[in-house]
Design a protein around this motif. Structure first.
Motif, short mmCIF file in Angstrom:
data_model
loop_
_atom_site.label_atom_id
_atom_site.label_comp_id
_atom_site.label_asym_id
_atom_site.label_seq_id
_atom_site.Cartn_x
_atom_site.Cartn_y
_atom_site.Cartn_z
N ILE A 161 0.83 -1.21 0.00
CA ILE A 161 0.00 0.00 0.00
C ILE A 161 0.86 1.26 0.00
CG2 ILE A 161 -1.61 1.34 1.42
CD1 ILE A 161 -2.73 -1.42 2.31
N VAL A 162 1.91 1.25 0.80
CA VAL A 162 2.80 2.42 0.85
C VAL A 162 3.36 2.72 -0.53
CG1 VAL A 162 5.00 3.27 1.75
CG2 VAL A 162 3.40 2.15 3.29
N LEU A 163 3.80 1.70 -1.24
CA LEU A 163 4.31 1.90 -2.60
C LEU A 163 3.19 2.33 -3.55
CD1 LEU A 163 6.78 -1.10 -3.02
CD2 LEU A 163 7.34 1.32 -2.75
N ALA A 164 2.00 1.75 -3.37
CA ALA A 164 0.88 2.11 -4.24
C ALA A 164 0.49 3.57 -4.10
CB ALA A 164 -0.32 1.21 -3.94
N LEU A 165 0.55 4.08 -2.87
CA LEU A 165 0.18 5.48 -2.65
C LEU A 165 1.15 6.43 -3.34
CD1 LEU A 165 -0.87 5.35 1.13
CD2 LEU A 165 -2.36 5.49 -0.86
N VAL A 166 2.39 5.97 -3.54
CA VAL A 166 3.38 6.80 -4.24
C VAL A 166 3.17 6.73 -5.75
CG1 VAL A 166 5.84 7.09 -4.72
CG2 VAL A 166 5.08 6.53 -2.40
N VAL A 167 2.89 5.53 -6.26
CA VAL A 167 2.79 5.31 -7.71
C VAL A 167 1.43 5.70 -8.26
CG1 VAL A 167 2.91 3.53 -9.50
CG2 VAL A 167 4.52 3.48 -7.61
N ALA A 241 8.41 14.14 2.50
CA ALA A 241 8.09 13.12 1.49
C ALA A 241 7.01 13.63 0.54
CB ALA A 241 7.61 11.84 2.18
N TYR A 242 6.06 14.40 1.05
CA TYR A 242 5.01 14.95 0.19
C TYR A 242 5.59 15.92 -0.83
CZ TYR A 242 0.74 17.30 -1.27
OH TYR A 242 -0.28 17.83 -2.02
N GLN A 243 6.56 16.71 -0.40
CA GLN A 243 7.19 17.66 -1.31
C GLN A 243 7.99 16.94 -2.40
OE1 GLN A 243 6.77 21.09 -1.28
NE2 GLN A 243 5.21 20.55 0.24
N LEU A 244 8.54 15.78 -2.07
CA LEU A 244 9.37 15.05 -3.04
C LEU A 244 8.55 14.22 -4.01
CD1 LEU A 244 12.27 13.85 -0.69
CD2 LEU A 244 12.38 15.63 -2.46
N PHE A 245 7.56 13.48 -3.49
CA PHE A 245 6.77 12.63 -4.39
C PHE A 245 5.31 12.53 -3.97
CE2 PHE A 245 8.30 9.92 -1.09
CZ PHE A 245 9.68 9.96 -1.14
N HIS A 246 4.79 13.60 -3.35
CA HIS A 246 3.35 13.73 -3.08
C HIS A 246 2.79 12.55 -2.29
CE1 HIS A 246 3.33 17.15 -5.78
NE2 HIS A 246 3.94 16.41 -6.70
N SER A 247 3.51 12.12 -1.26
CA SER A 247 3.02 11.03 -0.43
C SER A 247 3.37 11.29 1.03
CB SER A 247 3.63 9.69 -0.87
OG SER A 247 3.25 8.65 0.00
N PHE A 248 2.34 11.70 1.80
CA PHE A 248 2.53 11.81 3.24
C PHE A 248 2.81 10.44 3.86
CE2 PHE A 248 -0.19 15.68 2.75
CZ PHE A 248 0.72 16.61 3.23
N ALA A 249 2.15 9.42 3.31
CA ALA A 249 2.16 8.09 3.93
C ALA A 249 3.58 7.52 4.03
CB ALA A 249 1.26 7.14 3.15
N LEU A 250 4.35 7.61 2.95
CA LEU A 250 5.68 7.01 2.94
C LEU A 250 6.58 7.68 3.97
CD1 LEU A 250 7.73 5.05 1.72
CD2 LEU A 250 8.29 6.81 0.04
N GLY A 251 6.56 9.00 4.01
CA GLY A 251 7.40 9.71 4.97
C GLY A 251 7.05 9.37 6.41
N ALA A 252 5.74 9.33 6.71
CA ALA A 252 5.31 9.00 8.07
C ALA A 252 5.70 7.57 8.43
CB ALA A 252 3.81 9.19 8.19
#
Length: 418
Positions: A161-167, A241-252
């Motif tokens: 899921i973490v990867l999916a939220l990025v892609v 992480a959101y600034q880099l690839f628009h994903s709060f989830a991965l950074g958290a």
């Protein structure tokens, strides 16, 4: 509603109604998550009476997502996953594939395009960690072999899921712009390279800097500063992480993962727990606010279809996979029942898909209906498998399971004296 009162009224209505309906759900032997979702429906725009701020609530829910993923990272155990990797990794990936395929097939029958159908199937494929933990705790199987397999299974799902939220934003944007496969592949590849660099940076630099920072904060002997430090780390890395690839989830998630390996990881988890719980409740309330309950009357066959994928399709897939790995009947049935529900991560995926334009509100409501019903029916699914031979046996005296259970019971607070 005066603008100055929006935040206060949203918080008050969310917490009070979530508590009331959560208590009611608990008395009915249901997951409190059902009560939180119903509380959101009550204050949502699709029911009569008071309507909470539908613009402010999603922003509060975003904080809930960040803290939820931070908690997942804090409790992530690579050691536990490695113990059951031969079953959990291929099993979770195969079950996600089967459920996504079933969802895609149903979506195509309902007239959806390929992208929306796949997104619906993927959202239906991932189970709720919160619901699973509650079920295992009630059956005293968290430390048992079946509990380790089920939790390892969900750890793999969480990582997917973490990867999916990025892609996902790249897939939806590429499909909407009719981009070539090569261009989309290059975009996804570049994003994954940035993700890989960010992960390596966090694991190499973060594991040295963040624990050192926590220890320095702990030396102040201020509980408030320590709590603020933990939250600042979680929210700050999520924003980066959101600034880099628009994903709060991965950074958290990575922030929690790094702190989990530090000497003060347990303290960090303990200090952030109240806020994580509070904003998680607001997250479920905000999800309920977006749910149109009339879909249960407008599209009953579609609701039954997606519910069938969650309860029947995923269970049969899990049974088949665990049987191939030659697990005993009781373990296979328990794992199948544990996965026969969807929850928080399905909400996150569905909400992101809608915001990106890859999913209609109607499909979003179908997923929410399936989640609410599957969580409500999960205790009955466990009751049914117990009749089929999955009833947990009490651990033998002196066994590792019995020792772990005794430690859990000794550490648990006594409600009568709390």
């Amino acid at each position: 509603m005066p603008h100055a009162d929006n935040l206060i009224l949203t918080l008050v209505s969310g917490f009070v109604l979530a508590f009331a309906f959560g208590m009611l759900a608990n008395r009915l032997k249901l997951s409190p998550l059902v009560g939180y979702l119903v509380a959101g429906v009550v204050v949502g725009p699709y029911t009569i009476g008071f309507v909470a701020d539908t613009e402010l609530a999603p922003q509060l829910a975003e904080i809930g997502v960040i803290l939820l993923m931070f908690g997942v990272g804090l409790h992530f155990s690579l050691a536990d996953l490695m113990r059951v990797r031969r079953i959990a990794i291929p099993g979770a990936l195969a079950q996600i594939t089967v459920a996504t395929g079933l969802g895609w097939g149903m979506g195509r029958l309902m007239g959806m395009d390929d992208l929306e159908a796949v997104l619906m199937g993927f959202a239906l494929s991932v189970a709720s960690t919160v619901v699973l933990l509650r079920a295992l705790e009630e059956r005293k199987q968290v430390k048992a072999e079946v509990g380790r397999i089920a939790m390892g299974w969900l750890i793999v799902e969480d990582l997917v899921i973490v990867l999916a939220l990025v892609v996902l934003p790249l897939l939806v944007a590429g499909a909407g712009e009719a981009a070539s496969v090569v261009a989309m592949g290059q975009s996804i590849g570049w994003t994954l390279m940035k993700v890989a660099f960010f992960v390596v940076f966090m694991l190499v630099v973060g594991t040295r800097v963040l624990p050192w920072l926590l220890i320095r904060i702990a030396h102040t002997r201020s509980r408030e500063l320590f709590t603020l430090g933990v939250l600042a780390i979680a929210l700050g890395i999520a924003w980066l992480a959101y600034q880099l690839f628009h994903s709060f989830a991965l950074g958290a998630f990575l922030a929690g993962l790094v702190l989990n390996s530090s000497p003060l990881g347990h303290n960090a988890a303990e200090r952030s727990l109240p806020l994580r719980d509070a904003f998680a409740v607001l997250f479920f309330v905000s999800v309920g606010m977006l749910f149109d309950p009339t879909i249960l009357l407008r599209e009953p066959l579609a609701v039954l279809g997606v519910l069938g994928i969650v309860i029947v399709g995923k269970s049969i897939a899990a049974l088949g996979i665990t049987t191939l790995f030659k697990l005993d009947r009781a373990t296979s049935l328990t794992v199948a029942a544990a996965l026969a529900q969807i929850g928080e991560f399905s909400f996150i995926l569905a909400a992101l898909s809608v915001s990106l334009g890859g999913m209609s509100q109607e499909t979003h409501d179908l997923i929410l209906a399936a989640a609410l019903l599957s969580i409500s029916l999960n205790p009955f699914v466990f009751a049914m498998i117990d009749r089929l031979g999955a009833r947990p046996k009490p651990p033998a005296n002196g066994s590792p399971e019995a020792i772990a259970l005794a430690k859990e019971e000794a550490a648990a607070p006594n409600p009568a004296t709390a």
